[in-house]
Scaffold this active site. Structure first.
Site, PDB file in Angstrom:
ATOM      1  N   THR A  89      -5.602  -5.119  10.223  1.00 32.14           N
ATOM      2  CA  THR A  89      -7.061  -5.161  10.331  1.00 32.14           C
ATOM      3  C   THR A  89      -7.561  -6.594  10.186  1.00 32.14           C
ATOM      4  O   THR A  89      -8.557  -6.970  10.811  1.00 32.14           O
ATOM      5  CB  THR A  89      -7.727  -4.257   9.271  1.00 32.14           C
ATOM      6  OG1 THR A  89      -7.295  -4.646   7.962  1.00 32.14           O
ATOM      7  CG2 THR A  89      -7.429  -2.796   9.524  1.00 32.14           C
ATOM      8  N   GLY A  90      -6.863  -7.404   9.390  1.00 32.85           N
ATOM      9  CA  GLY A  90      -7.243  -8.812   9.260  1.00 32.85           C
ATOM     10  C   GLY A  90      -7.088  -9.560  10.569  1.00 32.85           C
ATOM     11  O   GLY A  90      -7.915 -10.409  10.923  1.00 32.85           O
ATOM     12  N   ASN A 117      -4.239   0.959  -2.265  1.00 36.30           N
ATOM     13  CA  ASN A 117      -3.731  -0.366  -2.583  1.00 36.30           C
ATOM     14  C   ASN A 117      -2.787  -0.313  -3.771  1.00 36.30           C
ATOM     15  O   ASN A 117      -2.740   0.671  -4.518  1.00 36.30           O
ATOM     16  CB  ASN A 117      -4.890  -1.316  -2.902  1.00 36.30           C
ATOM     17  CG  ASN A 117      -5.578  -1.832  -1.662  1.00 36.30           C
ATOM     18  OD1 ASN A 117      -4.989  -1.871  -0.578  1.00 36.30           O
ATOM     19  ND2 ASN A 117      -6.831  -2.233  -1.803  1.00 36.30           N
ATOM     20  N   GLU A 136      -5.685  -9.796   0.684  1.00 34.46           N
ATOM     21  CA  GLU A 136      -6.205  -8.431   0.710  1.00 34.46           C
ATOM     22  C   GLU A 136      -6.739  -8.030  -0.664  1.00 34.46           C
ATOM     23  O   GLU A 136      -6.075  -8.255  -1.685  1.00 34.46           O
ATOM     24  CB  GLU A 136      -5.127  -7.452   1.149  1.00 34.46           C
ATOM     25  CG  GLU A 136      -4.658  -7.668   2.583  1.00 34.46           C
ATOM     26  CD  GLU A 136      -3.807  -6.517   3.085  1.00 34.46           C
ATOM     27  OE1 GLU A 136      -4.122  -5.358   2.777  1.00 34.46           O
ATOM     28  OE2 GLU A 136      -2.818  -6.793   3.788  1.00 34.46           O
ATOM     29  N   ARG A 137      -7.918  -7.445  -0.684  1.00 36.51           N
ATOM     30  CA  ARG A 137      -8.498  -6.965  -1.936  1.00 36.51           C
ATOM     31  C   ARG A 137      -7.565  -5.918  -2.548  1.00 36.51           C
ATOM     32  O   ARG A 137      -7.033  -5.062  -1.866  1.00 36.51           O
ATOM     33  CB  ARG A 137      -9.883  -6.356  -1.691  1.00 36.51           C
ATOM     34  CG  ARG A 137      -9.853  -5.244  -0.683  1.00 36.51           C
ATOM     35  CD  ARG A 137     -11.170  -4.564  -0.436  1.00 36.51           C
ATOM     36  NE  ARG A 137     -10.968  -3.551   0.606  1.00 36.51           N
ATOM     37  CZ  ARG A 137     -11.816  -2.600   0.892  1.00 36.51           C
ATOM     38  NH1 ARG A 137     -12.964  -2.500   0.248  1.00 36.51           N
ATOM     39  NH2 ARG A 137     -11.565  -1.726   1.841  1.00 36.51           N
ATOM     40  N   GLN A 153       0.830  -1.205   0.000  1.00 40.42           N
ATOM     41  CA  GLN A 153       0.000   0.000   0.000  1.00 40.42           C
ATOM     42  C   GLN A 153       0.867   1.259   0.000  1.00 40.42           C
ATOM     43  O   GLN A 153       1.997   1.241   0.517  1.00 40.42           O
ATOM     44  CB  GLN A 153      -0.929   0.060   1.231  1.00 40.42           C
ATOM     45  CG  GLN A 153      -2.189  -0.761   1.130  1.00 40.42           C
ATOM     46  CD  GLN A 153      -2.053  -2.097   1.817  1.00 40.42           C
ATOM     47  OE1 GLN A 153      -1.123  -2.319   2.588  1.00 40.42           O
ATOM     48  NE2 GLN A 153      -2.985  -3.002   1.565  1.00 40.42           N
ATOM     49  N   CYS A 179      -6.048   0.459   7.388  1.00 38.67           N
ATOM     50  CA  CYS A 179      -4.940  -0.494   7.330  1.00 38.67           C
ATOM     51  C   CYS A 179      -4.236  -0.460   8.673  1.00 38.67           C
ATOM     52  O   CYS A 179      -3.628   0.561   9.030  1.00 38.67           O
ATOM     53  CB  CYS A 179      -3.975  -0.135   6.195  1.00 38.67           C
ATOM     54  SG  CYS A 179      -2.497  -1.170   6.155  1.00 38.67           S
ATOM     55  N   GLY A 180      -4.312  -1.543   9.415  1.00 37.41           N
ATOM     56  CA  GLY A 180      -3.762  -1.575  10.772  1.00 37.41           C
ATOM     57  C   GLY A 180      -2.251  -1.550  10.821  1.00 37.41           C
ATOM     58  O   GLY A 180      -1.647  -0.790  11.594  1.00 37.41           O
ATOM     59  N   HIS A 186     -14.119  -7.338   6.103  1.00 37.96           N
ATOM     60  CA  HIS A 186     -13.378  -8.602   6.209  1.00 37.96           C
ATOM     61  C   HIS A 186     -14.341  -9.782   6.252  1.00 37.96           C
ATOM     62  O   HIS A 186     -15.409  -9.705   6.868  1.00 37.96           O
ATOM     63  CB  HIS A 186     -12.522  -8.632   7.472  1.00 37.96           C
ATOM     64  CG  HIS A 186     -11.294  -7.785   7.388  1.00 37.96           C
ATOM     65  ND1 HIS A 186     -10.080  -8.279   6.995  1.00 37.96           N
ATOM     66  CD2 HIS A 186     -11.122  -6.460   7.615  1.00 37.96           C
ATOM     67  CE1 HIS A 186      -9.193  -7.289   6.999  1.00 37.96           C
ATOM     68  NE2 HIS A 186      -9.812  -6.184   7.372  1.00 37.96           N
ATOM     69  N   CYS A 211      -1.460  -8.536   8.039  1.00 41.82           N
ATOM     70  CA  CYS A 211      -2.573  -7.606   7.869  1.00 41.82           C
ATOM     71  C   CYS A 211      -3.122  -7.296   9.252  1.00 41.82           C
ATOM     72  O   CYS A 211      -3.692  -8.173   9.913  1.00 41.82           O
ATOM     73  CB  CYS A 211      -3.661  -8.207   6.978  1.00 41.82           C
ATOM     74  SG  CYS A 211      -5.113  -7.151   6.771  1.00 41.82           S
TER      75      CYS A 211
END
Length: 281
Positions: free
Chosen positions: A225-226, A66, A214-215, A46, A75-76, A165, A223
């Protein structure tokens, strides 16, 4: 023009950081795609920009693009790098930094050990929050993927942690069919804005292994946030108990969600790789 940037990573999830407070540039989707090329450009998952806030109660505006040039909400891992970057660049001396994102406000805290704690806010499970086409809110949703004649039905937890997610529990994360199922789920028409996809192996109530597709990027080494999404859906299903250590291919994060009314928090590292300048065409 020459654009100054810094390359950073959080557990191998890598970013091009751009200060748009002290320099001016307007990045187009095509330029971002070219810069993201790992052989012909700089290479990153990113591109993150630091901008002046629109809200006077915030310290900065945090924008995330992205590798395919699309702008996303949150994005964490990038948030942790953002916190270290603005301090390294002397844009702030604060340890607690409030930023506005397309997914809502975030609070970033740079700890004395160098780790960064991110207050991700409360997870939202209602399908409309992603958005996801489903009747009602439930811990697991059935999703049919694949072509007619060879399709399969998966049971997914869905959640928004500032971005969408879907989380699939698997027996072993290492052998999970990420390359096959990741694109099918991420681009499924029931997800109006596409979705990120987590493949979660529950090792113990306080530990999981996770891979994330990730899209707009593909599978990444980590990731943030994942990790938060996986923990939130796992706790909701009674599989996990806070705090949870999340082992990703690039390293480990700690995610806490002690109470349904409490925010998710994530703690992990942020590393500077190098500084550079690139000519924008």
């Amino acid at each position: 023009m020459l654009l100054h940037f810094t390359k950073m990573h959080g557990l191998g999830n890598d970013f091009m950081m751009v200060d748009l407070v002290t320099q001016r540039a307007r990045l187009q989707a095509g330029q971002i795609r070219a810069l993201a090329e790992r052989r012909f450009g700089i290479g990153f998952d990113q591109l993150l920009t630091v901008e002046p806030p629109r809200n006077p109660d915030m310290d900065f505006r945090y924008r995330i693009y992205n590798a395919d040039g699309s702008e996303v909400e949150s994005c964490g891992n990038g948030a942790r790098c953002f916190a270290r970057f603005v301090r390294d660049q002397r844009l702030t001396h604060k340890r607690e930094i409030r930023v506005e994102t397309a997914g809502g406000p975030l609070t970033l805290v740079v700890q004395h050990d160098g780790q960064v704690r991110v207050d991700m806010g409360r997870p939202r499970f209602t399908p409309a929050a992603l958005p996801f086409d489903a009747e009602g809110d439930r811990p697991l949703h059935a999703l049919k993927v694949g072509p007619e004649g060879s399709s399969e039905t998966l049971e997914l937890g869905v959640v928004s942690v500032g971005n969408p997610h879907a989380v699939l529990q698997v027996a072993k994360a290492k052998s999970a069919p990420v390359a096959r199922l990741g694109p099918l789920i991420a681009n499924h028409p029931r997800f109006a804005r596409r979705t990120n996809v987590g493949f979660m192996e529950v090792v113990a109530p306080e530990r999981i292994c996770l891979r994330v597709f990730e899209r707009g990027v593909g599978e990444t080494l980590a990731c943030g946030t994942g990790a938060c999404a996986a923990v939130a859906t796992g706790i909701r299903q009674g599989l996990l108990k806070s705090p949870v250590r999340v082992a990703l291919p690039g390293g480990e994060l700690t995610v806490e969600w002690p109470d349904p009314e409490a925010p998710l928090t994530m703690v992990g590292p942020a590393e500077r790789v190098f500084d550079g300048r690139v000519a924008l065409s």
